[in-house]
Design a protein around this motif. Structure first.
Motif, PDB file in Angstrom:
ATOM      1  N   ILE A  97       0.757  -1.175  -0.034  1.00 40.13           N
ATOM      2  CA  ILE A  97      -0.034   0.083   0.045  1.00 40.13           C
ATOM      3  C   ILE A  97       1.026   1.281   0.005  1.00 40.13           C
ATOM      4  N   ASN A  98       0.878   1.995  -0.916  1.00 38.22           N
ATOM      5  CA  ASN A  98       1.750   3.101  -1.401  1.00 38.22           C
ATOM      6  C   ASN A  98       1.377   4.370  -1.127  1.00 38.22           C
ATOM      7  N   LYS A 125      -0.668   6.789  -3.683  1.00 36.93           N
ATOM      8  CA  LYS A 125      -2.028   6.174  -3.327  1.00 36.93           C
ATOM      9  C   LYS A 125      -2.723   5.329  -3.995  1.00 36.93           C
ATOM     10  N   ILE A 134      -7.778  -2.984  -2.624  1.00 39.10           N
ATOM     11  CA  ILE A 134      -6.997  -3.194  -1.291  1.00 39.10           C
ATOM     12  C   ILE A 134      -8.042  -4.103  -0.640  1.00 39.10           C
ATOM     13  N   PHE A 173      -0.272  -7.578   3.282  1.00 37.60           N
ATOM     14  CA  PHE A 173      -0.097  -6.266   2.998  1.00 37.60           C
ATOM     15  C   PHE A 173       1.272  -5.842   3.562  1.00 37.60           C
ATOM     16  N   PHE A 215       3.228  -1.757   4.091  1.00 38.12           N
ATOM     17  CA  PHE A 215       3.228  -0.228   3.712  1.00 38.12           C
ATOM     18  C   PHE A 215       4.517   0.124   3.134  1.00 38.12           C
ATOM     19  N   TYR A 268      -1.752   7.554   3.654  1.00 37.26           N
ATOM     20  CA  TYR A 268      -2.750   6.810   2.751  1.00 37.26           C
ATOM     21  C   TYR A 268      -2.732   5.488   3.477  1.00 37.26           C
ATOM     22  N   CYS A 269      -1.582   4.895   4.248  1.00 33.75           N
ATOM     23  CA  CYS A 269      -1.887   3.382   4.638  1.00 33.75           C
ATOM     24  C   CYS A 269      -2.861   3.578   5.870  1.00 33.75           C
ATOM     25  N   ALA A 323      -6.181   3.431   4.616  1.00 34.43           N
ATOM     26  CA  ALA A 323      -6.657   2.098   4.103  1.00 34.43           C
ATOM     27  C   ALA A 323      -7.070   1.227   5.143  1.00 34.43           C
ATOM     28  N   CYS A 358     -10.735   0.026   4.916  1.00 33.35           N
ATOM     29  CA  CYS A 358     -10.630  -1.511   4.430  1.00 33.35           C
ATOM     30  C   CYS A 358     -10.636  -2.499   5.599  1.00 33.35           C
TER      31      CYS A 358
END
Length: 458
Positions: free
Chosen positions: A386-387, A391, A398, A408, A410, A424-425, A428, A432
């Motif tokens: 997850i970047n 983003k 995801i 996952f 990061f 952004y992580c 998520a 999510c």
């Protein structure tokens, strides 16, 4: 001269007050020699401390864990962990539990290692084998969950507790410091924990690791070390290996070994990013095998005319009459081929597409295309990064990956020293439902069992 003599006398008095024994649970005194802690054993200092420096040596047997509480009455206070072994998601030696959790140890099982814990005012500094691993300054208003509400600077005893297996300690020495002692090397400001998302993850024992940090754009290993300790984010520092990338680029096995020796003593996870499509033939599996993990992306592909195309550069994206839908199919096909044939543990910069196409990201990444990529990740147990920089992947992707049970990581893929704190992580995680059980660790790697197939060698 008078002030110097008074200071010297004060230091001598403080040193003489250092504990020379530990009280067992039955009240007996254990001399400050080699001490063996099995599961459930507890030893308590014979006096209380506020500011102090504690030095000593420890040895953990395989799968053993012990903890040290300070400023404690038996339940309160901060906790430091002694545990070594593989990078498997358990907290490692030097961790300041739930405040600064560490996931790679600088020590090894069955080997004596040095440690130091220093408390000066609001600052807690911990080192393992002479390397700082924690430098934490408690803010005016620390964030603590109910479970950790008593993890605060105060004063009290020091307690050693055997948690599992056998841990040994020797040469322990505690030097009390003056009440106004300060850490002169602590130049980083305390984090505002009331608005900080990272301390909340630490308090929930969620592993906070950025696996994709590059030493470039002015970011030195010293800066990365300081930032990691200040932010509470474990960094996985990785060079590029191969050709065509930006920043430090390793070209052969010799450079791989030299780089590894340079960063091994630092409290980073050690990774390497395969760059271009010939990296698997450039380096030996033995050389790459010294790293904790390997990762690659599909930002360099072979296009429909077998041209090497770095799709993050507009001038290298050639449609030649193809529609963008057809070009997207090539990207997906190449992604599947790369992840099938290259020994990557992590798919980095995942689902990246050229800027011109990215405005329609959700339309290009159809369910059918997403599932082709997720299929290959699942087949080869490859983690999905997850970047925060780009983003990506999108939150829908995801969620689809989580439903499949994929793991996952990061990873920021920074260009300089200003790369944020995994924002952004964190989004998520919240949207999510990512949990600690969804995170990949190097102990899960199966790359050494996978045959490497070299393709597109020209």
């Amino acid at each position: 001269m008078k002030n110097y003599i008074l200071s010297l006398l004060s230091l001598l008095i403080l040193s003489c007050n250092a504990t020379d024994g530990w009280k067992n649970t039955d009240g007996s005194i254990v001399k400050n020699e080699e001490m063996r802690l099995a599961t459930g054993d507890k030893l308590t200092s014979t006096r209380e401390y506020k500011n102090f420096i504690m030095q000593g040596k420890a040895l953990t047997e395989k799968d053993a864990e012990a903890t040290l509480l300070f400023h404690t009455d038996g339940t309160s206070g901060y906790e430091v962990i002694f545990r070594n072994g593989a990078i498997d998601g358990t907290r490692k030696s030097g961790s300041l539990t739930a405040v600064r959790n560490l996931y790679r140890s600088l020590a090894q099982d069955s080997c004596w290692f040095d440690f130091q814990i220093a408390v000066r005012g609001k600052n807690i500094a911990i080192s393992i084998n002479g390397t700082d691993v924690v430098c934490y300054t408690e803010p005016v208003k620390p964030y603590r969950t109910a479970e950790y509400s008593q993890r605060l600077i105060s004063s009290g005893n020091i307690m050693l507790i055997g948690k599992s297996g056998t841990t040994k300690f020797r040469d322990l020495h505690i030097t009390p410091l003056a009440d106004d002692a300060r850490n002169e090397n602590d130049t980083l400001p305390a984090i505002d924990e009331q608005s900080d998302a990272i301390i909340r993850l630490q308090q929930s024992n969620f592993p906070v690791i950025d696996y994709h940090v590059h030493l470039k754009g002015g970011l030195t290993k010293e800066m990365a070390h300081a930032m990691s300790m200040n932010y509470g984010i474990n960094y996985g520092v990785a060079p590029n290996a191969g050709e065509g990338g930006v920043g430090r680029m390793l070209a052969n096995d010799k450079e791989v070994y030299e780089y590894y020796e340079e960063v091994k003593p630092l409290p980073f996870l050690c990774g390497v990013q395969g760059e271009g499509r010939r990296w698997t033939s450039t380096f030996s599996q033995e050389a790459l095998g010294i790293f904790d993990y390997l990762f690659t992306d599909a930002m360099t592909i072979k296009d429909h005319k077998n041209r090497n195309s770095r799709i993050y550069r507009a001038e290298e994206v050639h449609y030649d009459g193809l529609s963008k839908e057809e070009y997207m199919d090539i990207i997906v096909e190449q992604t599947v081929k790369i992840l099938t044939n290259e020994p990557a543990d992590i798919f980095a910069n995942p689902t990246y597409i050229p800027d011109e196409m990215n405005v329609d990201y959700d339309n290009f990444w159809t369910d059918a295309r997403i599932n082709k990529v997720l299929d290959v990740l699942e087949r080869h147990s490859i983690a999905l990064e997850i970047n925060p920089r780009y983003k990506i992947p999108g939150l829908k992707i995801i969620s689809m990956a989580k439903e499949r049970g994929l793991k996952f990581t990061f990873g920021t893929n920074n260009v300089d020293a200003n790369f944020g704190k995994l924002e952004y992580c964190i989004e998520a995680i919240e949207k999510c439902g990512i949990t600690a059980e969804d995170i990949w660790f190097p102990s899960m790697s199966i790359r050494r069992t996978r045959p490497v197939v070299i393709y597109n060698k020209e």
